[in-house]
Design a protein around this motif. Structure first.
Motif, PDB file in Angstrom:
ATOM      1  N   HIS A 156      26.120  19.561 -40.115  1.00 48.64           N
ATOM      2  CA  HIS A 156      24.924  18.871 -39.653  1.00 48.64           C
ATOM      3  C   HIS A 156      23.683  19.580 -40.193  1.00 48.64           C
ATOM      4  CE1 HIS A 156      27.736  16.943 -37.010  1.00 48.64           C
ATOM      5  NE2 HIS A 156      27.915  18.015 -36.264  1.00 48.64           N
ATOM      6  N   LEU A 157      22.747  18.800 -40.714  1.00 44.97           N
ATOM      7  CA  LEU A 157      21.472  19.327 -41.195  1.00 44.97           C
ATOM      8  C   LEU A 157      20.370  18.641 -40.406  1.00 44.97           C
ATOM      9  CD1 LEU A 157      19.860  21.017 -43.236  1.00 44.97           C
ATOM     10  CD2 LEU A 157      20.056  19.114 -44.850  1.00 44.97           C
ATOM     11  N   VAL A 158      19.649  19.407 -39.581  1.00 42.14           N
ATOM     12  CA  VAL A 158      18.642  18.864 -38.672  1.00 42.14           C
ATOM     13  C   VAL A 158      17.264  19.226 -39.206  1.00 42.14           C
ATOM     14  CG1 VAL A 158      17.791  18.806 -36.298  1.00 42.14           C
ATOM     15  CG2 VAL A 158      20.239  19.149 -36.741  1.00 42.14           C
ATOM     16  N   LEU A 159      16.479  18.202 -39.550  1.00 45.30           N
ATOM     17  CA  LEU A 159      15.211  18.419 -40.228  1.00 45.30           C
ATOM     18  C   LEU A 159      14.058  17.801 -39.455  1.00 45.30           C
ATOM     19  CD1 LEU A 159      16.424  17.592 -43.836  1.00 45.30           C
ATOM     20  CD2 LEU A 159      16.069  19.863 -42.860  1.00 45.30           C
ATOM     21  N   GLU A 160      13.112  18.627 -39.086  1.00 45.44           N
ATOM     22  CA  GLU A 160      11.878  18.159 -38.457  1.00 45.44           C
ATOM     23  C   GLU A 160      10.921  17.692 -39.548  1.00 45.44           C
ATOM     24  OE1 GLU A 160       8.125  20.226 -36.133  1.00 45.44           O
ATOM     25  OE2 GLU A 160      10.132  21.031 -35.784  1.00 45.44           O
ATOM     26  N   MET A 161      10.291  16.529 -39.327  1.00 43.52           N
ATOM     27  CA  MET A 161       9.372  15.987 -40.318  1.00 43.52           C
ATOM     28  C   MET A 161       8.000  15.764 -39.696  1.00 43.52           C
ATOM     29  SD  MET A 161      11.681  13.286 -42.512  1.00 43.52           S
ATOM     30  CE  MET A 161      13.076  13.883 -43.499  1.00 43.52           C
ATOM     31  N   GLY A 162       6.992  16.401 -40.263  1.00 44.81           N
ATOM     32  CA  GLY A 162       5.625  16.207 -39.805  1.00 44.81           C
ATOM     33  C   GLY A 162       4.893  15.243 -40.726  1.00 44.81           C
ATOM     34  N   ALA A 163       3.767  14.738 -40.240  1.00 42.17           N
ATOM     35  CA  ALA A 163       2.979  13.799 -41.042  1.00 42.17           C
ATOM     36  C   ALA A 163       1.503  14.049 -40.813  1.00 42.17           C
ATOM     37  CB  ALA A 163       3.322  12.358 -40.683  1.00 42.17           C
ATOM     38  N   ARG A 164       0.748  14.095 -41.900  1.00 44.45           N
ATOM     39  CA  ARG A 164      -0.704  14.200 -41.823  1.00 44.45           C
ATOM     40  C   ARG A 164      -1.373  12.896 -42.233  1.00 44.45           C
ATOM     41  NH1 ARG A 164       1.241  18.056 -44.706  1.00 44.45           N
ATOM     42  NH2 ARG A 164       0.245  17.280 -46.621  1.00 44.45           N
ATOM     43  N   GLY A 165      -0.548  11.910 -42.601  1.00 41.82           N
ATOM     44  CA  GLY A 165      -1.098  10.629 -43.012  1.00 41.82           C
ATOM     45  C   GLY A 165      -0.002   9.665 -43.409  1.00 41.82           C
TER      46      GLY A 165
END
Length: 474
Positions: A156-165
Motif C-alpha cells: 500500500h502506498l498512501v499519498l497526501e495531496m495538497g493544492a494551492r490552486g
C-alpha cells in the motif's frame, strides 16, 4: 526505492549521463534532496532553491555515498543531467509505481489530511507493508520522494495531496495515479487563493476525476456529511464509498462519546460488521478522520474487527498536531501549532473544551494561545472574529491572541461575545506569550497552542515544555 541502473534512470527521465564511467551502476539507496540525508547508493536530486542551490552540494553528496546526482547541469561528479529536475523526479516516481503495481491511495481535503493519512498508514500497516507521506510533504517534490520510498515488498502506498490552486491535484495524480481516492472535506483553508469554497471543491474533486473506472478497480471514498464532497460522486467513473455519521454512509459511527480525557469513542459500522473504537487522539473531529481511514481499509479488504483494533491503537505520527504532553507540575500542553485554518481551529478549540472538563474538576483552567490564520483573503476578519467568539461560547478560561491585526480581531470577537477583564488578551509575539504563561500557569491548567505554520507559534509550546523562557526558531 527499487534498484535501477543509472542507464535506466537516464532513459526514464530523458536525461544525459555525465561523468558516469559505468552506467550499469545501480541506485540501491533512497532518493534525497538534502545532502545530509545521503546514504550509500543514494540518488541526490539537486534543486536550485531561493536561498540554497543543491548543485553546490553535489560533490559532498557523492563523497557521502551517493551513486549519482540528478541535476540540471554538469556538477563535476557522476550525474544524470536533465532539463527540469522536478519533472524528472516525477517521471521517475511514476515509472517506479507502475513497475511495482502497488495499491495507491491518495487523499486530499481542506482540513485533517495529515492526521487522517497517519491513521490510514497505521491501520494499513497492520495489514501489509505500507509506505506513506511523512509529515506534510504533499507537493510536487514531496509526493514523488514518498513514492520512491516504495519497494517490491510495498503493498500500500498512501499519498497526501495538497493544492494551492486549480490543476495542482490533477498534476499530482499524473505522477502517481491512484486507484483509491479519498476526499475529506471542503472548507475555507486557502480561500484567499482559491476565491471561494466552490473553487476549492473544484480543485479537490480533481482527485476523483483521475480515478480509474469501477470496472478497473477505481474507488472514490467520499465524506457523506459534507455536501460538496458527496456531490463529487457525479464527477467520477469509480465506485463510490461514503463515510460519515449520515444514516446512508457505508462506513459510519454511532454512539459517539468522549472519554473524560477528551478522546472520542464510538461504534464503527461497515458493510461487514461493527466494532468498538476508542481513539488515542484528542477531539471529536477525529471521528470523521477515523471513519475515512476505516473506509479505505474496508475497501482494501480488512475486516471490521481488524480495523477497529488498529484504529484504537493508532497515535500521532506527525509532529505539532494535537501533541498532548503533561508536565511534571500537572500543566498539560497541547501543541497543535503546525498549521491552522478556520475548520481546524474550531476543532482544536472544541477538543480543548472537552479536555477542560477534567481540568476544571481539579481546579485547572483552559488556555487558548492562538495566532493568525493565513491565506483567508477578504474572509480573514470575519473568520478570526468567529474563532474568538467560539472560544467564549466553549467557556475557554483564557484566550491569548498573539501578534498583529489578526490577534486584535480574535480578541474583538471574544469581547463582543461576552469576554471581559483579563479573560482575553493580545500579546505582541511568541516571547510575550511565553512570558505571560510562565507567570500565570498553575497545576491542572491545559494550554492549546495553534496558528498557521508561518507564524512559528510552536515556540510557545516548546518553551513551556522545555521549561525555558525562549526557544530558537526551528
Amino acid at each position: 526505492m527499487i534498484a535501477l541502473s543509472l542507464a535506466e534512470i537516464a532513459d526514464i527521465t530523458g536525461g544525459r549521463p555525465h561523468d558516469i564511467p559505468d552506467p550499469s551502476v545501480r541506485i540501491t539507496g533512497p532518493v534525497v534532496i538534502d545532502s545530509r540525508q545521503v546514504e550509500a547508493g543514494s540518488l541526490f536530486a539537486a534543486f536550485a532553491g531561493e536561498h540554497v542551490d543543491g548543485h553546490d552540494y553535489a560533490e559532498r553528496a557523492v563523497a557521502s555515498g551517493a551513486a549519482a546526482v540528478l541535476a540540471a547541469r554538469p556538477v563535476g561528479v557522476p550525474a544524470i543531467v536533465v532539463a527540469d529536475v522536478e519533472k524528472a523526479l516525477g517521471a521517475l516516481a511514476r515509472a517506479v509505481v507502475e513497475r511495482l503495481g502497488t495499491d495507491v491511495v491518495a487523499l486530499t481535503g481542506s482540513a485533517g489530511k495529515t492526521s487522517t493519512k497517519d491513521l490510514i498508514a497505521q491501520v494499513l500497516q497492520a495489514h501489509a507493508p505500507t509506505v506513506w507521506t511523512p509529515g506534510s510533504l504533499n507537493n510536487e517534490i514531496g509526493l514523488p520522494l514518498t513514492a520512491l520510498r516504495a519497494t517490491e515488498e510495498t503493498r500500500h502506498l498512501v499519498l497526501e495531496m495538497g493544492a494551492r490552486g486549480i490543476g495542482h491535484i490533477d498534476y499530482l495524480t499524473g505522477l502517481t495515479p491512484p486507484r483509491i481516492g479519498l476526499v475529506l472535506n471542503v472548507g475555507t483553508a486557502h480561500i484567499g487563493e482559491f476565491g471561494g469554497r466552490e473553487q476549492i471543491a473544484r480543485a479537490k474533486g480533481e482527485l476523483v476525476e483521475a480515478l480509474p473506472a469501477e470496472a478497473d478497480g477505481g474507488v472514490a471514498v467520499l465524506n457523506a456529511d459534507d455536501p460538496l464532497v458527496r456531490a463529487m460522486s457525479a464527477r467520477t467513473k469509480a465506485r463510490t464509498v461514503l463515510f460519515g455519521e449520515a444514516d446512508d454512509a457505508d462506513v459510519r459511527a454511532s454512539e459517539v462519546r468522549m472519554t473524560p480525557a477528551g478522546q472520542p469513542s464510538f461504534t464503527l459500522h461497515t458493510p461487514t460488521g461493527c466494532g468498538e473504537v476508542t481513539l488515542r487522539l484528542y477531539g471529536e473531529h477525529h471521528v470523521s478522520n477515523a471513519l475515512a481511514a476505516a473506509a479505505v481499509a474496508h475497501v482494501l479488504g480488512m475486516s471490521t474487527s481488524e480495523i477497529a483494533t488498529a484504529l484504537s491503537g493508532a497515535g500521532t505520527l506527525s509532529r505539532w498536531r494535537m501533541e498532548v504532553t503533561e508536565r511534571a507540575d500537572g500543566v498539560t500542553i497541547v501543541n497543535d501549532a503546525y498549521n491552522a485554518n478556520p475548520e481546524s481551529m474550531r476543532a482544536a478549540l472544541r477538543a480543548l473544551a472537552a479536555m477542560g472538563g477534567a481540568a476544571r474538576a481539579d481546579g485547572g483552567r483552559t488556555w487558548a494561545v492562538l495566532g493568525p490564520m493565513a491565506e483567508l483573503g477578504d474572509a480573514s476578519l470575519a473568520e478570526h472574529d468567529a474563532v474568538g467568539r467560539l472560544a467564549v461560547r466553549l467557556n475557554v478560561s483564557k484566550l491569548v491572541a498573539v501578534g498583529g491585526r489578526e490577534a486584535s480581531w480574535l480578541q474583538l470577537g471574544a469581547y463582543n461575545e461576552g469576554s471581559w477583564g483579563e479573560e482575553s488578551v493580545v500579546v505582541s509575539d511568541a516571547q510575550a506569550a511565553i512570558d505571560l504563561l510562565r507567570s500565570e500557569l498553575r497545576p491542572g491548567d491545559v494550554v492549546l497552542v495553534k496558528a498557521s505554520r508561518s507564524v512559528g507559534l510552536e515556540r510557545v509550546a516548546l518553551a513551556l515544555l522545555a521549561g525555558e523562557g525562549e526557544v530558537a526558531d526551528r
